[in-house]
Structure formats: structure tokens, C-alpha cells
Scaffold this motif. Sequence first.
Motif, mmCIF file in Angstrom:
data_model
loop_
_atom_site.group_PDB
_atom_site.id
_atom_site.type_symbol
_atom_site.label_atom_id
_atom_site.label_comp_id
_atom_site.label_asym_id
_atom_site.label_seq_id
_atom_site.Cartn_x
_atom_site.Cartn_y
_atom_site.Cartn_z
ATOM 1 N N PRO A 280 88.503 41.360 58.109
ATOM 2 C CA PRO A 280 87.995 42.237 59.174
ATOM 3 C C PRO A 280 87.890 43.731 58.876
ATOM 4 O O PRO A 280 86.893 44.329 59.279
ATOM 5 N N PRO A 281 88.871 44.382 58.212
ATOM 6 C CA PRO A 281 88.807 45.850 58.207
ATOM 7 C C PRO A 281 87.481 46.399 57.687
ATOM 8 O O PRO A 281 86.878 47.273 58.313
ATOM 9 N N TRP B 272 90.797 48.321 65.216
ATOM 10 C CA TRP B 272 89.475 48.574 64.673
ATOM 11 C C TRP B 272 88.399 48.754 65.735
ATOM 12 O O TRP B 272 87.461 49.512 65.520
ATOM 13 N N PHE C 149 74.041 47.279 65.954
ATOM 14 C CA PHE C 149 74.923 48.238 65.291
ATOM 15 C C PHE C 149 75.585 47.687 64.035
ATOM 16 O O PHE C 149 76.138 48.445 63.264
ATOM 17 N N TYR D 285 82.293 55.988 65.512
ATOM 18 C CA TYR D 285 80.836 55.854 65.581
ATOM 19 C C TYR D 285 80.242 56.823 66.599
ATOM 20 O O TYR D 285 79.153 57.366 66.411
ATOM 21 N N ALA E 145 81.833 48.801 58.701
ATOM 22 C CA ALA E 145 80.457 48.718 58.203
ATOM 23 C C ALA E 145 79.413 49.555 58.947
ATOM 24 O O ALA E 145 78.602 50.238 58.307
ATOM 25 N N PRO E 146 79.388 49.528 60.280
ATOM 26 C CA PRO E 146 78.344 50.320 60.954
ATOM 27 C C PRO E 146 78.411 51.800 60.582
ATOM 28 O O PRO E 146 77.380 52.459 60.412
ATOM 29 N N LEU E 147 79.628 52.298 60.429
ATOM 30 C CA LEU E 147 79.783 53.710 60.054
ATOM 31 C C LEU E 147 79.295 53.927 58.626
ATOM 32 O O LEU E 147 78.599 54.907 58.332
ATOM 33 N N PRO F 95 80.949 43.094 63.052
ATOM 34 C CA PRO F 95 81.119 41.723 62.543
ATOM 35 C C PRO F 95 80.952 40.680 63.635
ATOM 36 O O PRO F 95 81.444 40.862 64.743
ATOM 37 N N GLN G 134 84.621 45.022 57.541
ATOM 38 C CA GLN G 134 83.492 44.666 58.398
ATOM 39 C C GLN G 134 83.416 45.562 59.624
ATOM 40 O O GLN G 134 82.327 45.892 60.088
ATOM 41 N N TRP G 135 84.560 45.960 60.134
ATOM 42 C CA TRP G 135 84.550 46.865 61.278
ATOM 43 C C TRP G 135 84.083 48.257 60.865
ATOM 44 O O TRP G 135 83.520 49.000 61.658
#
Lengths: 383, 434
Positions: A333-334, B138, B97, B146, A339-341, B100, A336-337
Motif C-alpha cells: 500500500p504505501p 495514508w 486521481f 494532494y 502514487a497520485p502525488l 489504489p 500506491q497511496w
Amino acid sequence: MSDEKMESRLSALVKGNNPENRKKHALEAKKKGKKIIGLQCTYFPVEVIYAAGMHPWRVTGTWDADLSRSIVYRPSDSCQYCSHALEAVLRGDVKFLDGVIGSSWDEDRRGLFEAWCYESKPALSLKFTPPRNKTEVCERYFAEEISEIAAALGDFSGQKMTKESLSQAIKDCNLTRRLVLQLYELRKRPIPPVSGAEVLGITTAAMVMDKDEFNTELQALLPYLEHRQVKDKSGQPRILITSDMLDNPQFLEIIENEGCQIVMDDLDTGSRYFHKLVDEYTADPIAALARRYVWRPADPSAYNWEEQIQQIIEWVKDYRADGVIELYEEFSPPRQWRAPLLLREMARQNIPLVRIGRGYDVGNVGQLSTRVGAFLETLGVVV
Amino acid sequence: MFIQDQIDNARRRIKNIEENPRPEYMKTNKMRYEIELEEWIELDANWKAGKPFALLTGVGGGGRLERPLGFEACSLSGWGDRVRNPQKYRDLAVSKFGFPDHTCDRTLPPVGLYLNGEVPIPRLVSCLHSPCGPEGMWSPMSIAKYMGIPFFELLRLERSENLGEKSLRFVAEQLEQLIEFAEATVPGIKYDESKLLESLEMDRQAAPYLRDLYELRKRVPCPVASQDAARLGLRPGGDCNPKGMQFLKLYHEEALERAEKGIGGVKEEKLRIVWTSTFNYGRGTMDLLAKKGVSLVWFNNGMGPVSYCAGGLDPYANETTCGEIDFGRKLTPLEEIAAPHMYNTWGHGADAWISPLIKICRELKVDAVVDFMQVGCIVTKGFNKITADRITKELGIPVLGLEGREHFMTEGEKSLMYQKLEEFLDLCIANKKS
């Protein structure tokens, strides 16, 4: 020594963490009377293990696709590094370990530690809090935690850590870092004398080999690498790879075979592990250790995402990379979270980026090759 | 829009209770929804009035400091759990966006809510490194980073034997820094300790009722219905709402009356189960349990005020004790709100999760356990086998590892899940009879 012999030494070092070799290094250390401590997290300061007279050994998972034993503990949508590491335990591949140190890098890692201890009941099992924040308070508490763990390690090994033994361990580990950083400098060249796969092989070997042996080998190889003749790939795109828990060089071989040079990495098994030295001249080596590990380039499980991304951007510029490939572990997870940034900031910097999901074993080679190939085509580098 | 949906939903529920009362459910639930309705209306008004909001997450983290700092409180999963169309927000977060798509169902809808501007944007976000990374760390971090919102991070110490002064000091010190950061970063924000003291005093008043409610669940039949057992939190309206306190007292009175009269949460209690980890929303599970005469006597998610009273983890036994730890001194207010991070049974390893669960099963005379393995939930991943092994060995009761999701299940997946659950329950009931 002839080029052929140097190539042979290089090859041996690159394969240091292969399945057939990694256990061998541990067993050699055992023959010398050292206990072997398995590490599930690269944030753990290995210096304290050395200072207690033991041998640190980064846990690599099984590299084949069979997870028939660990699936009983861990569903398939789990971090695959953790599942493969547990598989190694359940197969009996790591019985030589005398102890294990885990961390709360994320919940999957915690789960691995718990299942590991439940199954194998190691003589020593410790868990620590990896530093997630670059703050004074974090440094202070991490230093306290290192002290406590060092005391536990000393009790276990029967060789208490002293200021002198820790200072020496810091010097030895810093030497490794310096040597590896010299290797990384070579990658800045228009034609790096080492491939990305070779570098990953070397860095992961450092995490399982005897420190002196590794340092000696790399010290001997660096002059050779300065002048090593390699295939001219000067026209190929220069790529930075970013990932976590990537320890199988075959991934990078597959990528490089598509027609690129991996000139830099952002890996916990690579650059992030070796960047930043520990202050060797301080009166308080534990505080120096804490400072180094708090301030080293951080993993996505840490809080400072903006800095992590900025570090990637700086490396892209330093190593003149044409693009970035993020090989994210599909169920970790880390990253992937974050990723948008990452996507947004890379776009702002006009740095081409592709994100490709992967497992831990090298399955689905075709899909990886295809996606990498397509990405490289978009880079428009004149070959 | 989300808030108006909640207002309409609360009104609908109140009306439904008035028109179609269900005797197996607590009468005081009507008051719960009335308080929630007021809360949503007030939230909406505060948002329109431009009041500053903060999202301070994490058990033992800043989550008690909104009011003392002068903020209105935002929520994450507390809001996300209530969206009427979670798929819409999940799709937004994933497709637009790049968040995941395999993560816990509770985490993406709230992210989508914030990104879509349907809830107040906080002026400050903080999180304590939570046992649940996606929910507690997260997702708030993602929203903050963001959206460019000032973000303050708190850590806690991991080692499960590290329960004591050092762990407490570590978090309390960071809470002080959070307060300084909030005051320096958000204009007009000033910490008022008297508001925190008010809130803590209300906790102390609530504690005996929470302890007693746990005790009442030991009765056969369990006076609390399954639906009520699965509710998170027993003080609606926020942690310093006198109406919430009043609700708790009335809820307790009603539970006591039901227990005295032998009124159970199901018509004829045939089986007592604990449901552990997370829960799938929707009526299907509750209706199935009720149909089978199965009492869900405890929903074990490791958090929430009631669970602090289980397994001896009572935070308010006396002024110097928090949970099982006697600090030997009175704690400061910030230390009091920091302390729960140590005895939140999530996130401290397998033993911390399972041993209290075993104690609860013994005390509440539980016949079987459903270990809900929610897709994307990483908190208890890796513990399921250990949980099943230990419960079976130490208690001699069966455990069902049930895969499912909280929100996003197809009809086929639900059907399969209910089939497995039903077969398990039938087997347990048959075994119990024989």
C-alpha cells in the motif's frame, strides 16, 4: 589480474544474493562462530548487529512462484515480499537464522513478523519502529530504541556492544557505503560500465555477505570497472527505477533487454540503503546512527512524500535520466497511496513516468517487457 | 450532496422507527438518530458559516483536539461509511486521481468525498501512525498532500513490550508540537485546555456505563441486538456533547431493563458469536443472523470506547491507571488522550489482537467466531491463521475465516459469502444442540 578473472569476480559478487549463494554466506559466518540475525527491514541499523559480534542477513523471499505454504497465512492480495519471505520460512530455507528483527514498516510487514515468530519460534525476535519522520523528537526516540535493542542483541550474543565496537562497525559500514556510492558515480557516465541489474546484484549481496569480504571484493573491482569495456548503449534511453523490496536483478535485466540503460535507482535495496554516511567522529555513535537512519532517503511508508519525490527528481537530473519506471509491488500500500502525488509532480517537472505493477517473483515477463517497450518508444531518444 | 443525504437519511430513519418499531432493537436508537440529525445540521451550518475544520486522526493522536483548538471536526471513514453510493467516490478516487483500487473499502469513499468537494476541506490534517495504514495514515496524508493542506505527522512506538512511560511521553510530546503547529499555521486557532478537560471529564462519566454495558453482554440472552453490537461508538454527537452522554445513560438503562426481563436481541438465542476485524455493511448479514437466532454479542475491531473496557483494558480505572498500565502518577490531559494508542488492540502484534479476543469470548460465553477477512484490509492480515489456531486450541470453539468486502461486492459474491456464513452457523447451532 586479467579481465577474465575480474569479470568472474564481478559475476560472483553480482550473484551474491542469488538463492544458491545467499545462504552460503550466512553459513560461512556461522562457521566462524557468529550468530545470524535475519532482517526484514532495511531501516534497521546493521551496525549494532556487527558491534554485538553477529552477522546481519537481509531476508530475501523465495524467487519462484510457489506460495502454497504461505497462502495458509496470507491471502493472495498481500504484499508479495512478505508472502515469499514467509514461504522461505515455511519451506525451512532459513533455519540457519538464530534470530529475526522485524518492523512496523507497514501492517503487512508486521503480519510477516508475527507469522514468522509463530511458526519458527526464533531464539531472538525483536520488532522496532522505523523512523517515519525527519524530526528531532524522532531522532531522540529512535536513538533510545537503538540502545535498547543493542542491549538485547548483546545479551543474546554474549558480546555486549561497546562504544569502540560500535564505532568500528560504523567505520566498516561507512566503507561499504562509500564503495557503493563510488559505484553509483560510475553510472553517471554516458556509457555506465555496470548495468542496473548488476548494481542491484551487488547492493543486495552487500546485505548478506561478510562485510570485510564484500568491501575487499568491491574495492578490488572498482578500478576494473572504471575501465571496463561494455557494449555501447549510448543511444539508449537512460532510466531511473523506483520500487520497494525489489531484490531480484532479473526484473532489471528484462527491462534493460528492451533497449535502455538503468542508470539510477530509488530502491530500499539500492540507493536509499547506502546514501548518507554515519558520522564517524561523534562522541555519541548511537545518536549518530539514529541521525543517519532518520535522515537517509525515506521509503514511501514514511511521511515525507514531497521530499521523497524531490529526491527522485534530483536523481533524475544528476544521472541525466530520460524517464522513470516505477515498479510498484501490486499489493504493497504505501507506494500506491503516494502514487497520485508522484504522477502529478513528475508531470509538473516534465519527467516521463510509467507505473508498472509487479509481483515479487518474476512472473508475467511478457507483460512487463511489452509495457516497458511501449514506454521506451514514447521517450523519443534517438538511437 | 453528502451532508444533505445524511440529513435526509437521519430523518428517514427516525420516521421509520416511529412508524415501524422493531422490538429487538433498542428504543434509544431513535434518540441516537435525532442527535446525529442535529449534528449533521450543525455541521452544514458551520461549513456554510466558514468555520475552520480540521481532520485529526488516529487513536491517541490529535483526534480529541479539534474542539480545544477551536476547529470543527472532519472525519474520514466515519463519513465514508455513510455514503449512499460508495462506488461513485471509489471510481473518482481511482480513475481520476490514481489511488489504489485494491485497498480497504472504507478508505476510498472518504477520499473521493474530499476530492469531490462534498465535505468541508480541513485547514489542518494530522495523523498518528495508525495500526491501520490506509485508513489512519495514508488516506489522510493523501488528502492533505494532494490538496496542499498543512499536515502534521505523529508517530508511535511499535514494540509491544514498549507500553509505558516512554511510549506515552513520545506521543504526548508530539501532541504538544501539534498544538504549536496548529496555532502557528492556522490564523485564529488557539488551544484551550479547559475544553479538553471538559471532554475528558465526560469520558470519565461515560466509563462506568461502558463497563457495565460490556458486563450486560455476558447475560444470556444478550440484551443487545446484533445491529447495535456492530455500531461503532456509543456517544453520538461528538465526544463532548451532553446529549450524547444522556443517550448513553438511557441506552444503558434500556439494556439493563432488557437484561432484567430476559429480552434478547434475537427472538430465540441459539448461538452467540463474535464478529472480528471489520464488517460488511448492509442489512444482509444482520437479517441472516436474526433469522438463525444468532446473537452477535461482540464486534471486535480493537477500537472504540467499549473495547477499551474489554480484557481489563479500562482506561479509567483510577487516575493513575490507563488500561493495564499503572503509571503511578496522574497523567496530564495530553497524556490522557495519548494513552489509548498503547492499548488499541489493533496494531500491536498478534498477541495484542488475539489475547483480549480470547478473554472476551470466554467472558461473553461465545460459541463461535467469524473472522471477517475483508479484501484490502491489511491490519489483521497474517493473523487469521494464528487467530483460528489459538481460539480453537484455547477455547475449543470454531472459527470461520470469511472473505468479503464492506461495500463493493457483486450479488454473486454476496450470495457465496452468505452461503458460507449460513452453513457455518447451521453447523455450530447443530453442534451446540447435540
